[in-house]
Structures are given as structure tokens and as C-alpha cells.
Design an enzyme around this catalytic site. Structure first.
Site, mmCIF file in Angstrom:
data_model
loop_
_atom_site.group_PDB
_atom_site.id
_atom_site.type_symbol
_atom_site.label_atom_id
_atom_site.label_comp_id
_atom_site.label_asym_id
_atom_site.label_seq_id
_atom_site.Cartn_x
_atom_site.Cartn_y
_atom_site.Cartn_z
ATOM 1 N N GLY A 1 26.277 122.572 -19.763
ATOM 2 C CA GLY A 1 24.863 121.842 -19.553
ATOM 3 C C GLY A 1 24.707 121.154 -18.462
ATOM 4 O O GLY A 1 25.486 121.289 -17.281
ATOM 5 N N ASP B 1 29.133 112.180 -11.854
ATOM 6 C CA ASP B 1 28.478 111.254 -11.381
ATOM 7 C C ASP B 1 26.877 111.592 -11.469
ATOM 8 O O ASP B 1 26.072 110.951 -11.112
ATOM 9 C CB ASP B 1 28.710 110.494 -10.092
ATOM 10 C CG ASP B 1 28.778 111.820 -8.960
ATOM 11 O OD1 ASP B 1 28.336 112.799 -9.390
ATOM 12 O OD2 ASP B 1 29.039 111.260 -7.837
ATOM 13 N N GLY B 2 26.716 112.912 -11.690
ATOM 14 C CA GLY B 2 25.457 113.544 -11.689
ATOM 15 C C GLY B 2 24.652 113.548 -10.209
ATOM 16 O O GLY B 2 23.468 113.891 -10.168
ATOM 17 N N ASP C 1 28.384 130.613 -16.922
ATOM 18 C CA ASP C 1 27.334 129.770 -16.700
ATOM 19 C C ASP C 1 26.754 129.707 -15.200
ATOM 20 O O ASP C 1 25.566 128.947 -15.016
ATOM 21 C CB ASP C 1 27.823 128.241 -16.963
ATOM 22 C CG ASP C 1 28.925 127.835 -15.988
ATOM 23 O OD1 ASP C 1 29.893 128.653 -16.089
ATOM 24 O OD2 ASP C 1 28.811 126.996 -15.120
ATOM 25 N N ASN C 2 27.078 130.523 -14.364
ATOM 26 C CA ASN C 2 26.555 130.559 -13.230
ATOM 27 C C ASN C 2 25.983 132.081 -13.053
ATOM 28 O O ASN C 2 25.982 132.885 -12.033
ATOM 29 C CB ASN C 2 27.402 130.524 -12.073
ATOM 30 C CG ASN C 2 27.900 128.888 -12.054
ATOM 31 O OD1 ASN C 2 27.311 128.235 -12.559
ATOM 32 N ND2 ASN C 2 29.129 128.710 -11.499
ATOM 33 N N ASP D 1 23.294 129.426 -8.396
ATOM 34 C CA ASP D 1 24.639 128.459 -8.232
ATOM 35 C C ASP D 1 25.315 128.864 -6.820
ATOM 36 O O ASP D 1 26.440 129.331 -7.073
ATOM 37 C CB ASP D 1 25.370 128.361 -9.450
ATOM 38 C CG ASP D 1 24.772 126.988 -10.359
ATOM 39 O OD1 ASP D 1 23.967 126.629 -10.053
ATOM 40 O OD2 ASP D 1 25.549 126.661 -11.359
HETATM 41 P P1 AMP Z 1 29.090 124.145 -11.468
HETATM 42 O O1 AMP Z 1 30.680 124.261 -10.952
HETATM 43 O O2 AMP Z 1 28.267 123.494 -10.254
HETATM 44 O O3 AMP Z 1 28.501 125.413 -11.814
HETATM 45 O O4 AMP Z 1 29.196 123.307 -12.435
HETATM 46 C C1 AMP Z 1 29.579 123.354 -13.744
HETATM 47 C C2 AMP Z 1 29.594 122.180 -14.503
HETATM 48 O O5 AMP Z 1 30.055 120.814 -14.224
HETATM 49 C C3 AMP Z 1 27.981 122.223 -15.120
HETATM 50 O O6 AMP Z 1 27.990 121.727 -16.225
HETATM 51 C C4 AMP Z 1 27.481 121.109 -14.116
HETATM 52 O O7 AMP Z 1 26.436 120.573 -14.542
HETATM 53 C C5 AMP Z 1 28.611 120.041 -14.199
HETATM 54 N N1 AMP Z 1 28.919 119.436 -13.005
HETATM 55 C C6 AMP Z 1 29.090 119.372 -11.785
HETATM 56 N N2 AMP Z 1 29.035 118.543 -10.731
HETATM 57 C C7 AMP Z 1 28.910 117.237 -11.342
HETATM 58 C C8 AMP Z 1 28.613 116.122 -11.311
HETATM 59 N N3 AMP Z 1 28.796 115.750 -9.892
HETATM 60 N N4 AMP Z 1 28.173 115.437 -12.070
HETATM 61 C C9 AMP Z 1 28.022 115.808 -13.525
HETATM 62 N N5 AMP Z 1 28.162 116.967 -13.616
HETATM 63 C C10 AMP Z 1 28.681 117.885 -12.740
HETATM 64 MG MG MG Z 2 26.978 126.012 -12.292
#
Ligand code: AMP
Ligand code: MG
Length: 491
Positions: free
Chosen positions: A88, A123-124, A250-251, A260
Site C-alpha cells: 500500500g 516514516d512516510g 507493486d512497481n 516508481d
Molecule cells: P518502494 O520500494 O518505494 O516501491 O516501496 C515499497 C513499499 O514500501 C510501499 O508500500 C511503500 O509505500 C513503502 N515505503 C517505502 N518507503 C517508505 C517510507 N519512508 N515510509 C513508509 N512507507 C514506505
Molecule cells: Mg513502489
């Protein structure tokens, strides 16, 4: 005047389990770093108003514009082959959708705008470096004509984020034809919620494949449509030397856009097994593996759609396999056609594929720069005395031998040297976002609060096929001590 977003939200009208309603978390001192003014206009937004302090507050998630219906989307995904039933939007919030000037529905999403129910331990937030990287590379991909999410704006938040060290926090405003991923289908399929899968499929057809809504078997047609778009997309990546770096399901967008931008990179010297991502230890997402992985991801999508294909499981599987079977040919046609264009062939003859493969093999053996070899080959097409392509090869004799065969082949076509050069220059960029340039831009911004290098790089990359003599150095490969060996997700 206040900033007006003409939102028309459809995803937020889907059932409650598709997302979590959550507002961005306000930040202390937002400052606009970059607004993509042409894109703002394309989206029906007023770029002057977006550049006001109020605009910056919206783009930083400090103020929610009227008409927005902020949500974090639910999705699952295979990360490096391992299934995670709930990922998510952990650090992204969809503000809403607008219809752009071409009548296309586009998501406006803030990335790095604070925690959501999907944040898990994160941390979002986003750090400035990865935000600038995504801005640069996504806009470069757009200028190269490759389907991609776009970047509308980058703001710094005035707050720090903590990774290995404290870094400036930033928010990217991402624009996508949608943020629906293969992993979005997996989220519902993993919960055996076939009605939700059907609902999502209907939404995707209406939004991305409207011509299929009248098809006799719309869900079969949907799978075939995503297969075709992904096959074409990955072919386009290979033809510019792009390595996505983290092709998790997911990407992987069902609209067929590149999405992404994490540890992505363009390669300098041609090397089919090139990997940059620090977390891709097995080379799963290496340059030449990307078609295979795209098909693997599409197979996961097909599994989600099985209950919609037929009530009989065996029949559904056979039909899905049949549809997935088209991937190789679609990919290979797009890739080979693209390669023929890159070497300036207007027609198709027996032996072309081998001729081109021999060039690629010689490039790999001689560590020839991928971008410059093709670009300078265009110069050689116009003027046989031009020897910059040859100079890319450690052993220039390897090029000479190949070039003789190439000249014999091109001489069989009626096009003039000038026509061939123009056609080649229209498909072979001179400027790509080279890693060492991207890194230098990030260092200047993060360490010195200096955005002039970022602005200049973005400007040069907006016209990748045009010789820009004032910026010729941006075409150069890195010197040995400038080489970037690894890229990072930065999350
Ligand atoms: P990503 O590697 O950017 O495709 O992210 C994979 C998952 O990790 C997704 O569900 C992102 O929303 C979550 N995510 C990545 N970085 C953060 C962050 N700093 N805080 C919260 N969720 C994260
Ligand atoms: Mg992603």
C-alpha cells in the site's frame, strides 16, 4: 485568487477496502524547488498560482485543496519474488484525479507526504535526493517519448528525515494516468475477493482500455492489453539503456507507464548484465533480465484474473497461458524494430538481426558507451569519415569490421546519407540522465542548497535528441573517478 484543482475523483468512489482515507501530514516550512509549468498547464492548473506560497503549501501537503479526496491506495506485491500481502501507499497520498487537456484522466499524488495506515515501520517521508532523482529521470523518460509517470513539482519540507544520516525532507508531486499496479490486483486476489478483482478490472478497462469494454471477453482482452503495453514498454527501456532497478509487481503499472523511480539508472558502457541497485544482489533486475521479469509480473496478474476468465480453472489457466504467450513476440518485434531504427535501417532483410547482434556483442566486449555509439553511428551514416562511433570501442578494429558490413547493408537502401542520419538522430538520444550527473546535481542541492545544476540538467534533458553545443559536456560518459557503481532506493 486561490489555486483551483478541477478534481473529478473516481478511485475514491470505489469500495472502502480499496484504500484508506488519510490526509497529508502538515510540514513546517515548505519551499517550492521546482514547478513543471508546462505540465501544470497540461493538467488545467494555473502555474502562477502554484508558485505562490499557498501553492507551495498544497504541493507540500500542508494544505489540502478543495475538491481533493485524499487517500492512500491499498496494494500487495511480490518484492524480489517474495509475496507481501499488504504493502500500500506508505508514503504517498492521492489527492485526486483531473482530466488533462487531451481528455486523459491523471492522478495527482503527493509522495513523501507523511504516514498512512500502510506505512508499517516507515516514516512516510522522502528525502530530497530521491525526489530530485525521480523528477530528473521521469521527465527525461517523457522527453525520450517513453510512457512514464510525470513530475509536477518538488518541494522541500523544512524538516529533516532520518536515513543513515539526517537529510532534508522533500515531497514530489507525481502525475500518473493511474497508480493501479499489478500488486493492486494481487491485494484482492490474495484475499479471494473476486468481486473486488472484477470491480478493479472494470475500473481499469474503463480508464485505460475503454476500447475493450465492448469486447466479447473483456477480461481476456484486458490481460492481452496489459501484456502488449508492458512488452512494448520494456522494449523501449532496453533501446535507451534504462534499468528500472526494482521491477517488483507493486512497481508495475497496468496502464503500461514506467512507475516508481528508485534505484533506476541508465547504463554508460553497454553491458547486458548491468545492475546498479544496491539491494539487487542476485541481479534479478539486471538490464537484460527486464523482459523476462515483466513476463513474470504479468503472469502474477494473470493469476489474479483467472476467476474472471472462466468458471473452470483448467480452462482459465490454458487461456491465460495463451495470452501470456504473446509477450515474447510482441516484445521481440518492438525491440528488433527499434534496433533497426537505431542503426538506420529502413527495411527489413534476412541477416539484419544477426548484424545488429554482432554490433551489440562488439560493444559489450569493447565497453562501448551505449548512447554515444548509436548517436555517433548516425554521424557516420551522414559522413563516413566521422569516427566518433569507432572511438567508443577499446579495439576500434572491431568496429571497423562491423561498419564495413553495415555500409554494404545500408547501401542497399535508396535513402540518402542525410536522410539516414536524420532518422537515426531522431531515435538515438545524445543526452540521457547519466548517473554521475544526477549524483552531482543531488550533492549540490543537498549539501549546498544549490539548485542551479538541477535546473540546467532538467533543461538539457528536455531535448534529448537535439545537439546542444553549449551543453556538449552533458553527453560525456563519466571519467573513471566519476563512475557511479551503485544506486539506492533512498527510502
Ligand atoms: P518502494 O520500494 O518505494 O516501491 O516501496 C515499497 C513499499 O514500501 C510501499 O508500500 C511503500 O509505500 C513503502 N515505503 C517505502 N518507503 C517508505 C517510507 N519512508 N515510509 C513508509 N512507507 C514506505
Ligand atoms: Mg513502489
Amino acid at each position: 485568487m486561490t489555486v483551483h484543482f478541477p478534481f473529478q475523483n473516481t478511485y475514491a468512489a470505489l469500495p472502502d477496502n480499496f484504500f484508506a482515507r488519510v490526509a497529508p501530514t502538515p510540514v513546517s516550512a515548505p519551499r517550492l524547488i521546482k514547478l513543471n509549468r508546462p505540465l501544470a498547464v497540461q493538467l488545467g492548473l494555473d502555474p502562477d498560482l502554484l508558485e505562490t506560497p499557498e501553492g507551495a503549501e498544497i504541493l507540500a501537503g500542508k494544505t489540502v485543496p478543495s475538491g481533493a479526496d485524499p487517500i492512500a491506495m491499498a496494494y500487495a506485491g511480490h518484492q524480489f519474488g517474495n509475496f507481501v500481502p499488504q504493502l500500500g501507499d506508505g508514503r504517498a497520498i492521492l489527492l485526486g484525479e483531473v482530466i488533462d487537456q487531451d481528455g486523459v484522466r491523471r492522478d495527482i499524488q503527493l509522495k513523501g507526504s507523511g504516514p498512512t495506515p500502510f506505512s508499517r515501520r516507515g516514516d512516510g517521508r522522502a528525502a530530497l535526493g530521491p525526489v530530485l532523482r525521480e523528477y530528473i529521470v521521469s521527465e527525461a523518460m517523457f522527453a525520450l517519448g517513453i510512457p512514464t509517470t510525470r513530475s509536477l513539482a518538488a518541494v522541500v519540507t523544512g524538516e529533516q528525515v532520518f536515513r543513515e544520516t539526517a537529510l532534508p525532507g522533500a515531497v514530489l508531486t507525481r502525475v500518473a494516468s493511474s497508480h493501479i499496479r499489478v500488486g493492486t490486483f494481487q491485494f484482492f486476489a490474495a484475499r479471494r475477493d473476486t468481486e473486488a478483482v472484477r470491480r478493479l478490472a472494470d475500473h481499469v478497462i474503463a480508464r485505460h482500455y475503454p476500447e475493450l469494454s465492448k469486447a466479447e471477453r473483456p477480461y481476456h482482452a484486458l490481460l492481452a492489453g496489459v501484456v502488449a503495453r508492458q512488452a512494448n514498454l520494456v522494449a523501449r527501456w532496453l533501446l535507451v539503456g534504462f534499468i528500472h532497478g526494482v521491477m517488483n509487481t507493486d512497481n508495475s503499472s497496468v496502464s503500461g507507464e514506467t512507475i516508481d523511480y528508485g534505484p533506476c539508472a541508465f547504463m554508460d558502457a553497454y553491458n547486458p548484465s548491468q545492475v546498479f541497485s544496491s539491494i539487487d544482489e542476485m541481479g534479478r533486475y539486471a538490464y537484460a533480465n527486464q523482459p523476462r521479469i515483466a513476463l513474470w509480473n504479468l503472469t502474477r496478474l494473470a493469476e489474479c484474473l483467472l476467476p474472471l476468465l472462466s468458471d473452470e480453472q483448467e480452462k482459465a489457466v490454458a487461456e491465460a497461458q495463451d495470452i501470456l504467450g504473446a509477450f515474447s513476440e510482441t516484445f521481440s518485434n518492438a525491440y528488433q524494430a527499434g534496433l533497426r531504427q537505431k542503426v538506420g535501417l529502413f527495411t527489413e532483410r534476412d541477416g539484419d538481426e544477426a548484424l545488429i547482434q554482432d554490433l551489440l556483442d562488439a560493444m559489450a566486449k569493447n565497453q562501448a558507451d551505449f548512447t554515444l555509439t548509436f548517436r555517433k553511428l548516425g554521424d557516420a551514416a551522414g559522413d563516413p569519415a566521422a569516427d566518433d562511433a569507432r572511438a567508443q570501442f577499446m579495439d576500434p578494429a572491431a568496429f571497423d569490421e562491423w561498419a564495413n558490413r553495415w555500409h554494404v547493408r545500408t547501401a542497399q537502401e535508396p535513402q540518402s546519407a542525410a536522410e539516414r542520419q536524420a532518422a537515426m538522430h531522431a531515435v538515438n538520444p545524445i543526452f540521457i540522465p547519466r548517473n554521475h550527473r544526477v549524483e552531482a546535481v543531488i550533492q549540490a542541492a543537498v549539501n549546498d542548497d544549490d539548485y542551479a545544476p538541477f535546473e540546467e540538467l532538467v533543461k538539457v534533458l528536455a531535448k534529448p535528441f537535439e545537439d546542444q553545443p553549449d551543453y556538449a559536456a552533458y553527453a560525456d560518459p563519466p571519467l573513471p573517478d566519476q563512475r557511479v557503481l551503485q544506486t539506492f532506493c533512498g527510502t
